[in-house]
Design a protein around this motif. Structure first.
Motif, PDB file in Angstrom:
ATOM      1  N   HIS A  81       0.832  -1.203   0.000  1.00  0.00           N
ATOM      2  CA  HIS A  81       0.000   0.000   0.000  1.00  0.00           C
ATOM      3  C   HIS A  81       0.868   1.256   0.000  1.00  0.00           C
ATOM      4  O   HIS A  81       0.657   2.186  -0.778  1.00  0.00           O
ATOM      5  CB  HIS A  81      -0.917  -0.003   1.219  1.00  0.00           C
ATOM      6  CG  HIS A  81      -1.641   1.293   1.430  1.00  0.00           C
ATOM      7  ND1 HIS A  81      -1.086   2.339   2.147  1.00  0.00           N
ATOM      8  CD2 HIS A  81      -2.849   1.721   1.000  1.00  0.00           C
ATOM      9  CE1 HIS A  81      -1.939   3.346   2.160  1.00  0.00           C
ATOM     10  NE2 HIS A  81      -3.011   3.001   1.478  1.00  0.00           N
ATOM     11  N   ASN A  82       1.869   1.299   0.900  1.00  0.00           N
ATOM     12  CA  ASN A  82       2.729   2.488   0.982  1.00  0.00           C
ATOM     13  C   ASN A  82       3.521   2.700  -0.307  1.00  0.00           C
ATOM     14  O   ASN A  82       3.686   3.829  -0.771  1.00  0.00           O
ATOM     15  CB  ASN A  82       3.662   2.368   2.182  1.00  0.00           C
ATOM     16  CG  ASN A  82       2.925   2.532   3.499  1.00  0.00           C
ATOM     17  OD1 ASN A  82       1.749   2.871   3.518  1.00  0.00           O
ATOM     18  ND2 ASN A  82       3.607   2.284   4.597  1.00  0.00           N
ATOM     19  N   LEU A  83       4.045   1.611  -0.867  1.00  0.00           N
ATOM     20  CA  LEU A  83       4.784   1.725  -2.125  1.00  0.00           C
ATOM     21  C   LEU A  83       3.903   2.245  -3.244  1.00  0.00           C
ATOM     22  O   LEU A  83       4.280   3.161  -3.978  1.00  0.00           O
ATOM     23  CB  LEU A  83       5.359   0.356  -2.517  1.00  0.00           C
ATOM     24  CG  LEU A  83       6.627  -0.124  -1.822  1.00  0.00           C
ATOM     25  CD1 LEU A  83       6.929  -1.554  -2.247  1.00  0.00           C
ATOM     26  CD2 LEU A  83       7.791   0.777  -2.164  1.00  0.00           C
ATOM     27  N   THR A  87       3.967   6.065  -4.845  1.00  0.00           N
ATOM     28  CA  THR A  87       4.241   6.262  -6.271  1.00  0.00           C
ATOM     29  C   THR A  87       3.098   7.013  -6.943  1.00  0.00           C
ATOM     30  O   THR A  87       3.315   7.896  -7.781  1.00  0.00           O
ATOM     31  CB  THR A  87       4.442   4.901  -6.958  1.00  0.00           C
ATOM     32  OG1 THR A  87       5.467   4.176  -6.281  1.00  0.00           O
ATOM     33  CG2 THR A  87       4.830   5.081  -8.417  1.00  0.00           C
ATOM     34  N   GLY A  88       1.861   6.683  -6.549  1.00  0.00           N
ATOM     35  CA  GLY A  88       0.713   7.399  -7.097  1.00  0.00           C
ATOM     36  C   GLY A  88       0.753   8.880  -6.775  1.00  0.00           C
ATOM     37  O   GLY A  88       0.333   9.716  -7.584  1.00  0.00           O
ATOM     38  N   VAL A 129      -1.899   3.656 -11.564  1.00  0.00           N
ATOM     39  CA  VAL A 129      -0.500   3.289 -11.325  1.00  0.00           C
ATOM     40  C   VAL A 129      -0.354   2.625  -9.961  1.00  0.00           C
ATOM     41  O   VAL A 129       0.366   1.622  -9.804  1.00  0.00           O
ATOM     42  CB  VAL A 129       0.404   4.529 -11.436  1.00  0.00           C
ATOM     43  CG1 VAL A 129       1.820   4.222 -10.963  1.00  0.00           C
ATOM     44  CG2 VAL A 129       0.430   5.038 -12.876  1.00  0.00           C
ATOM     45  N   ALA A 130      -1.039   3.173  -8.950  1.00  0.00           N
ATOM     46  CA  ALA A 130      -0.972   2.583  -7.609  1.00  0.00           C
ATOM     47  C   ALA A 130      -1.503   1.148  -7.620  1.00  0.00           C
ATOM     48  O   ALA A 130      -0.901   0.244  -7.022  1.00  0.00           O
ATOM     49  CB  ALA A 130      -1.770   3.440  -6.628  1.00  0.00           C
ATOM     50  N   ALA A 165      13.447  -0.964  -7.553  1.00  0.00           N
ATOM     51  CA  ALA A 165      12.351  -0.668  -8.475  1.00  0.00           C
ATOM     52  C   ALA A 165      11.566   0.552  -8.011  1.00  0.00           C
ATOM     53  O   ALA A 165      11.223   1.433  -8.825  1.00  0.00           O
ATOM     54  CB  ALA A 165      11.430  -1.881  -8.594  1.00  0.00           C
ATOM     55  N   PHE A 166      11.306   0.620  -6.718  1.00  0.00           N
ATOM     56  CA  PHE A 166      10.555   1.751  -6.175  1.00  0.00           C
ATOM     57  C   PHE A 166      11.341   3.051  -6.330  1.00  0.00           C
ATOM     58  O   PHE A 166      10.820   4.062  -6.818  1.00  0.00           O
ATOM     59  CB  PHE A 166      10.237   1.490  -4.706  1.00  0.00           C
ATOM     60  CG  PHE A 166       9.591   2.647  -3.996  1.00  0.00           C
ATOM     61  CD1 PHE A 166       8.298   3.043  -4.312  1.00  0.00           C
ATOM     62  CD2 PHE A 166      10.272   3.333  -3.010  1.00  0.00           C
ATOM     63  CE1 PHE A 166       7.700   4.105  -3.655  1.00  0.00           C
ATOM     64  CE2 PHE A 166       9.688   4.402  -2.353  1.00  0.00           C
ATOM     65  CZ  PHE A 166       8.398   4.790  -2.679  1.00  0.00           C
ATOM     66  N   SER A 167      12.615   3.040  -5.920  1.00  0.00           N
ATOM     67  CA  SER A 167      13.439   4.254  -6.015  1.00  0.00           C
ATOM     68  C   SER A 167      13.620   4.681  -7.464  1.00  0.00           C
ATOM     69  O   SER A 167      13.562   5.875  -7.778  1.00  0.00           O
ATOM     70  CB  SER A 167      14.807   4.009  -5.364  1.00  0.00           C
ATOM     71  OG  SER A 167      14.662   3.645  -4.014  1.00  0.00           O
TER      72      SER A 167
END
Length: 341
Positions: A81-83, A87-88, A129-130, A165-167
Motif C-alpha cells: 500500500h505504501n509503495l 508512487t501514485g 498506477v498505484a 524498483a521503487f526508487s
C-alpha cells in the motif's frame, strides 16, 4: 536511536500530515468555483493521494512503535500500500504539471486538448498506477517475508530489488516532472517578455494567464528538493554501499514532510486557494461568484481576473434633495455604491 526516530516521525507526520492534506481537499470541494476548474481538481487529487498515504503511514508507525509483530500477509499489504500510493502521489504531482503545461503552452487550445474525458483519465492515472504497483509487488513481497510474524519496517524487510524498483520509479517520475516544468518555464518566460514588450509599445496592461503556473512551479521545486535525498540515498545503498541508518531515516522523514505540506504550499502561492482557506477558518471575506463581482476588477497573483476592488449594489435608495445636499452627492445620483475590499 534510529529504530525510534522513524516510527515516531512516521506517527507525528503521518497523522498531522493527513489532517493537513485534508484542508485543501475540503477547501476546493466545498467551493463551486474552485472544484469546477481543472487545475484545482488536479490539486485535490494530489492532496487525496498524499492524505491517504500519510494516514496509513501513521497507522503503520503506531504498530511499529508499539512493538507489535504482524503476520506476513498483513505486513505485505501495508508495505505494498505504501509503495503503490507513494508512487501514485508522484504521478499526481506529474498530472498537476501536465495540466499547467496544457494551460501555458497550448492556452488557445486548452479546452480542445483537455476535454472532460481526458481530464478524468489524468485524475485516474495516479490510482491506476498505484493499483498496478500493488499487483506487481504484492506477490513478490509475500514470497520473501517467510511464514513467521515479523516487525513490519520498510527499510528492514523490503527486498533490495523492490527497493531499487521503487526508487528508480520515483526518480524517473521526478525527472519527468522537472522536464515538463522546464518546458513550461521557458514558454512562460517568453510569454512574460512578450507582454512587457506589448506594454512598452502599445501602452496597454494586457496579461497572459501564466502567473498561476509560477505557484505550481514553486510547489514542484519544494517537492523535488524534499524527495531527491531519499531517492539518492536509496539508490546509493542499492548500487554502491550501505548508507548510515540515520541518513536514511532523515531522508524518509523529508518525504513525509513534503507530502504533508504540499496543500499548504499550494494555498500560500495561489490567491484563490488562499482566500478559500481564509474563509474556511473564519478569517476572510465571503467568497464571491463571477456574477457578484462588479466594475473595478483587477488581476491577482495567480493571473486570473478577480475582484481587487468589489463594488456591490446593496440597495437602491431614493434620497431627498436636502439629504443629497447634506451628503454632498450629485443631484443625479439615485443609489449608493459602498466599496468593500
Amino acid at each position: 536511536m534510529t529504530s525510534k526516530v522513524v516510527p515516531v516521525g512516521t506517527i507525528l507526520i503521518g497523522y498531522l500530515g493527513a489532517a493537513s492534506s485534508s484542508v485543501p481537499i475540503l477547501a476546493i470541494v466545498t467551493s463551486r468555483r474552485l472544484r469546477g476548474q481543472p487545475m484545482f481538481r488536479t490539486i485535490t487529487n494530489l492532496a487525496l493521494c498524499e492524505a491517504w498515504f500519510l494516514l496509513w503511514g501513521g497507522v503503520l508507525g503506531t504498530v511499529n512503535m508499539a512493538g507489535a509483530q504482524m503476520e506476513p500477509h498483513l505486513c505485505a499489504a501495508f508495505l505494498c500500500h505504501n509503495l503503490s500510493v507513494g508512487t501514485g502521489g508522484s504521478v499526481a504531482m506529474l498530472v498537476v504539471s501536465v495540466e499547467r503545461y496544457v494551460a501555458v503552452v497550448h492556452g488557445l487550445r486548452y479546452s480542445a486538448l483537455l476535454t472532460p474525458r481526458r481530464l478524468w483519465l489524468l485524475l485516474l492515472a495516479p490510482w491506476a498506477v498505484a493499483g498496478a504497483m500493488w499487483l506487481l509487488t504484492g506477490a513478490a513481497l509475500l514470497a520473501t517475508l517467510g511464514p513467521a510474524p515479523l516487525r513490519c519496517r520498510f527499510l528492514e524487510v523490503m527486498p533490495s530489488r523492490l527497493k531499487l524498483a521503487f526508487s528508480g520509479t520515483i526518480f524517473a517520475l521526478c525527472a519527468a516532472i522537472v522536464a515538463v516544468n522546464l518546458v513550461i518555464s521557458r514558454v512562460a518566460l517568453r510569454h512574460q517578455a512578450d507582454i512587457r514588450q506589448q506594454r512598452r509599445q502599445v501602452g496597454r496592461e494586457s496579461r497572459e494567464d501564466v502567473s498561476a503556473y509560477w505557484g505550481v512551479l514553486r510547489v514542484t521545486v519544494v517537492y523535488i528538493l524534499f524527495q531527491t535525498p531519499a531517492n539518492v540515498v536509496l539508490l546509493l545503498e542499492l548500487l554502491w554501499k550501505q548508507q548510515p541508518p540515520a541518513l536514511i531515516a532523515v531522508a524518509s522523514v523529508l518525504v513525509l514532510i513534503a507530502f504533508a505540506m504540499d496543500g499548504w504550499f499550494f494555498g500560500y502561492y495561489n490567491a484563490k486557494l488562499r482566500r478559500r482557506y481564509a474563509l474556511l477558518f473564519g478569517c476572510g471575506a465571503e467568497e464571491l461568484d463571477d456574477d457578484q463581482q462588479g466594475g473595478a476588477l483587477g488581476r491577482d497573483d495567480d493571473g486570473d481576473t478577480e475582484g481587487v476592488v468589489h463594488l456591490h449594489v446593496r440597495r437602491q435608495t431614493r434620497v431627498s434633495p436636502a439629504e443629497r445636499a447634506a451628503r454632498g452627492t450629485h443631484p443625479s445620483s439615485k443609489l449608493t455604491l459602498p466599496v468593500t475590499g
